[in-house]
Design a protein around this motif. Structure first.
Motif, PDB file in Angstrom:
ATOM      1  N   THR A   4      -3.909   2.724  -4.227  1.00 33.35           N
ATOM      2  CA  THR A   4      -3.222   4.017  -4.098  1.00 33.35           C
ATOM      3  C   THR A   4      -2.300   4.031  -2.898  1.00 33.35           C
ATOM      4  N   THR A   8       1.790   4.561  -3.113  1.00 30.51           N
ATOM      5  CA  THR A   8       2.454   5.707  -2.483  1.00 30.51           C
ATOM      6  C   THR A   8       3.334   5.297  -1.299  1.00 30.51           C
ATOM      7  N   VAL A  11       7.256   5.409  -1.341  1.00 30.97           N
ATOM      8  CA  VAL A  11       7.836   6.749  -1.335  1.00 30.97           C
ATOM      9  C   VAL A  11       7.533   7.448  -0.013  1.00 30.97           C
ATOM     10  N   ALA A  12       6.295   7.320   0.461  1.00 26.46           N
ATOM     11  CA  ALA A  12       5.863   8.063   1.645  1.00 26.46           C
ATOM     12  C   ALA A  12       6.527   7.563   2.924  1.00 26.46           C
ATOM     13  N   LEU A  60      -2.969   8.012  -7.963  1.00 22.66           N
ATOM     14  CA  LEU A  60      -2.718   9.449  -7.976  1.00 22.66           C
ATOM     15  C   LEU A  60      -2.981  10.049  -9.361  1.00 22.66           C
ATOM     16  N   LEU A  64       1.373   7.605 -10.789  1.00 16.84           N
ATOM     17  CA  LEU A  64       2.114   6.413 -10.409  1.00 16.84           C
ATOM     18  C   LEU A  64       1.511   5.208 -11.107  1.00 16.84           C
ATOM     19  N   LEU A 122      10.367   6.222  -6.232  1.00 21.43           N
ATOM     20  CA  LEU A 122       9.593   7.070  -7.137  1.00 21.43           C
ATOM     21  C   LEU A 122      10.009   6.854  -8.589  1.00 21.43           C
TER      22      LEU A 122
END
Length: 514
Positions: A4, A8, A11-12, A60, A64, A122
Motif C-alpha cells: 500500500t 500510494t 502520488v503522495a 486502498l 489502486l 494516479l
C-alpha cells in the motif's frame, strides 16, 4: 502494508512536495523538493517493477492497482520527471533574472508541477477507468496554468486552445465510459466493478458488441486527443511551444504516453469484445493521419520548440501504428518506444529551453553555428534530435525496426511502408533544420537575436560578453541531459534490465494475461 505504501507513494510524495512549495515558495532551501519527489516516484516505480512483474498488486481497498504495465509507465514518469525537475532550478533562475517570473510565479510553478506529476501517477495506478478519467482531466487543469506561465498573449491563447480541444476529447472519453459502464451492467458485471480494468477484461466477451463498438471508438478518439493524435492534435504545438521547457519535457515525454496508456487498456477490452479488427482499423487511420500531419507541417516549421512538438505527433502516430499491429514484437517495441521517446524528448526540450532563454527566441533562423559557440549544448541538442530521428545506438532505432518487422509479418506492410515514407520526410525536414542550427553560419543580419543580460546591468559602458556565456548550460542541467541521453543509448543497445518487466507488460497489452 508495504504494498500500500509503494502504491500510494508515487502520488503522495509529489503532493507533499507541492504542499511545501505552497507554504514556503520556490527558494534556495526548497528547490531540492522537486528533484527529491521525482526521485521518490522513480524509486517506488523500481520497487513496484520487482513486485508486480509476476502478479498485480492492489491497495486502498482495490482503488489502486499495479501490474507490470503500470510499473513500466511509472518508470517513465519518474525518469522524465527527475530530468525535468533537475533542470527546473536553473530554468527558473534564468526566468527571474530576465524578469519573466516573480516569486509568486515560481511558487505556483512548484505547486503545479508536483500536482501534474501526481495526477499522471494516479492515472496509471487507477484500477478504475473512471478514476483514470478524473486523473487525466486533472492533468488538463493543472497544465493549462503551466502553459500560460509567462502570461503573454501567445501563452494565454495556447492555454485556452489546450483546454478547449483537450476538454472536447475528454468529453468524448467520458461518453465512452458511460456507454461501457452500461454494457458492463447489462453483462451482469457488479456495479462496484463495472469500470474496473480487470473485471471489464474478464467479462469483455459478454459485452454488447454494438454498444461496446461505440464506446471504444469514443474512448480511443477522446484519449487520442490527449495523446496528440490527429485530428484533435492542434493544441499540442502551441502548448508545447509556450510552456516552460521542463514542463514541455513532461508534457511531451510523459503526458502523451499516459493518454496512450489509456488507449492500450481500452484496446485489450476491445480485442476480446469485438475482435482485433475494429480497434486496429481505427488506430491505423489515426496513426497514418498523425504521421502525415507531422511530416507536412515540419517541412515549413521555423520554431525550434514547435518542431519538437510536431515530432511528438509523429511519434505518437508511430506508437498508434505499433498498437494497431498488436503482435508481441510490436507491443514490446511500443512499450520500449514510450520510454526511449520520453528520455530523448526530455533532453531535446531542456536543450531547446536553454537556447531560447539565452538567445531570447526559439526561431530556428536565429540559432546558427551553435556547435562552435556552445559545443556542450550543441552536442545535447543534436544528439537528442538524432535520437528522435531514430539513429543508432538510441532506443528509437531498435523499436522502429521492430515495428517495421512486425508490420510486414502481420500483413500490414502497406501501412508500414506509408509510415516509413512519411518518416523519411520528417527526417529530411528535421535534418535540414538541425544542420543550419548546429553547423550554419552565425546570423549577423540586423534581425538576429542578441544575448540578453542575465543580471542587473553594471554602471558604466556596456561590455560585450562572449557569445558562449549565456549558452553554456549549468552543471545540474548538463548532468540531467547527460543522464537522459546515456539512458536512452544504453536501453537502445540492451534492454536486459527491463526484460522481465517488459515481457510481463507485453503479455498484458496483447491480452495474454492481466
Amino acid at each position: 502494508m508495504m504494498t500500500t505504501i509503494l502504491l500510494t507513494a508515487p502520488v503522495a510524495v509529489p503532493v507533499l512536495a507541492g504542499c511545501g512549495y505552497a507554504a514556503f515558495g520556490w527558494r534556495r532551501g526548497t528547490a531540492w523538493l522537486a528533484p527529491a519527489a521525482a526521485a521518490g516516484v522513480l524509486a517506488a516505480a523500481l520497487c513496484l517493477a520487482v513486485l508486480a512483474a509476476d502478479r498485480p498488486r492492489t491497495g486502498l481497498g482495490g482503488l489502486l492497482r499495479a501490474d507490470a504495465l503500470t510499473a513500466l509507465m511509472l518508470l517513465v514518469i519518474g525518469a522524465v520527471a527527475l530530468l525535468a525537475m533537475l533542470a527546473s532550478p536553473s530554468y527558473l533562475a534564468a526566468e527571474r533574472a530576465a524578469g519573466h517570473a516573480t516569486p509568486a510565479d515560481t511558487r505556483r510553478y512548484g505547486l503545479l508541477t508536483q500536482g501534474f506529476i501526481a495526477s499522471m501517477a494516479l492515472a496509471v495506478l487507477a484500477s478504475s477507468l473512471g478514476v483514470l478519467w478524473v486523473a487525466v482531466e486533472a492533468t488538463t487543469i493543472v497544465t493549462a496554468f503551466l502553459v500560460g506561465h509567462r502570461r503573454t498573449r501567445n501563452a494565454v491563447e495556447a492555454a485556452w486552445k489546450y483546454v478547449v480541444i483537450c476538454s472536447a476529447g475528454i468529453a468524448l472519453a467520458l461518453l465512452g465510459i458511460v456507454l461501457l459502464h452500461f454494457a458492463a451492467r447489462h453483462a451482469h458485471v457488479p456495479s462496484s466493478g463495472a469500470l474496473d480494468w480487470a473485471r471489464l477484461t474478464a467479462h469483455a466477451a459478454s459485452l454488447d458488441p454494438d454498444v461496446t463498438r461505440i464506446a471504444v471508438a469514443l474512448l480511443i478518439l477522446g484519449f487520442g486527443a490527449k495523446a496528440g493524435l490527429a485530428p484533435l492534435h492542434a493544441w499540442l504545438p502551441d502548448a508545447h511551444g509556450q510552456a516552460p521547457a521542463p514542463v514541455s519535457a513532461l508534457m511531451s515525454g510523459v503526458l502523451l504516453s499516459v493518454a496512450l496508456y489509456a488507449v492500450l487498456r481500452v484496446k485489450v477490452i476491445a480485442d476480446v469484445a469485438l475482435g482485433t479488427g475494429f480497434a486496429r482499423t481505427l488506430l491505423l487511420i489515426l496513426a497514418l493521419a498523425s504521421v502525415a500531419v507531422a511530416a507536412a507541417l515540419l517541412l515549413a516549421q521555423r520554431d525550434l520548440k514547435r518542431m519538437l512538438a510536431y515530432s511528438s505527433i509523429e511519434h505518437m502516430g508511430l506508437l498508434a501504428l505499433g498498437t494497431a499491429i498488436g503482435t508481441r514484437l510490436a507491443m514490446a517495441a511500443v512499450l520500449l518506444h514510450i520510454l526511449g521517446h520520453g528520455l530523448a524528448k526530455a533532453v531535446s526540450f531542456l536543450a531547446a529551453g536553454r537556447v531560447q532563454q539565452s538567445l531570447g527566441t526559439s526561431r530556428i533562423d536565429a540559432v546558427r553555428a551553435l556547435g562552435g559557440r556552445a559545443p556542450v549544448l550543441s552536442f545535447f541538442l543534436g544528439a537528442g534530435l538524432l535520437a528522435l530521428l531514430g539513429f543508432p545506438p538510441f532506443t528509437l532505432f531498435a523499436t522502429e525496426v521492430a515495428m517495421v518487422r512486425a508490420g510486414f509479418a502481420t500483413g500490414l506492410g502497406w501501412a508500414v511502408t506509408a509510415a516509413l515514407v512519411l518518416t523519411l520526410v520528417v527526417m529530411a525536414a528535421v535534418s535540414a533544420r538541425m544542420a543550419g542550427m548546429l553547423l550554419g553560419s552565425r546570423p549577423d543580419a540586423p534581425g538576429a537575436a542578441a544575448l540578453p543580460a542575465t543580471g542587473p546591468a553594471a554602471p558604466g559602458p556596456a561590455t560585450p560578453r562572449p557569445a558562449t556565456t549565456g549558452l553554456r548550460p549549468p552543471r545540474l542541467l548538463t548532468a540531467a541531459m547527460g543522464a537522459g541521453l546515456a539512458a536512452c543509448a544504453f536501453i537502445g543497445v540492451t534492454a536486459w534490465p527491463l526484460r522481465p518487466l517488459l515481457d510481463a507488460a507485453t503479455e498484458i497489452v496483447t491480452g495474454v494475461s492481466g
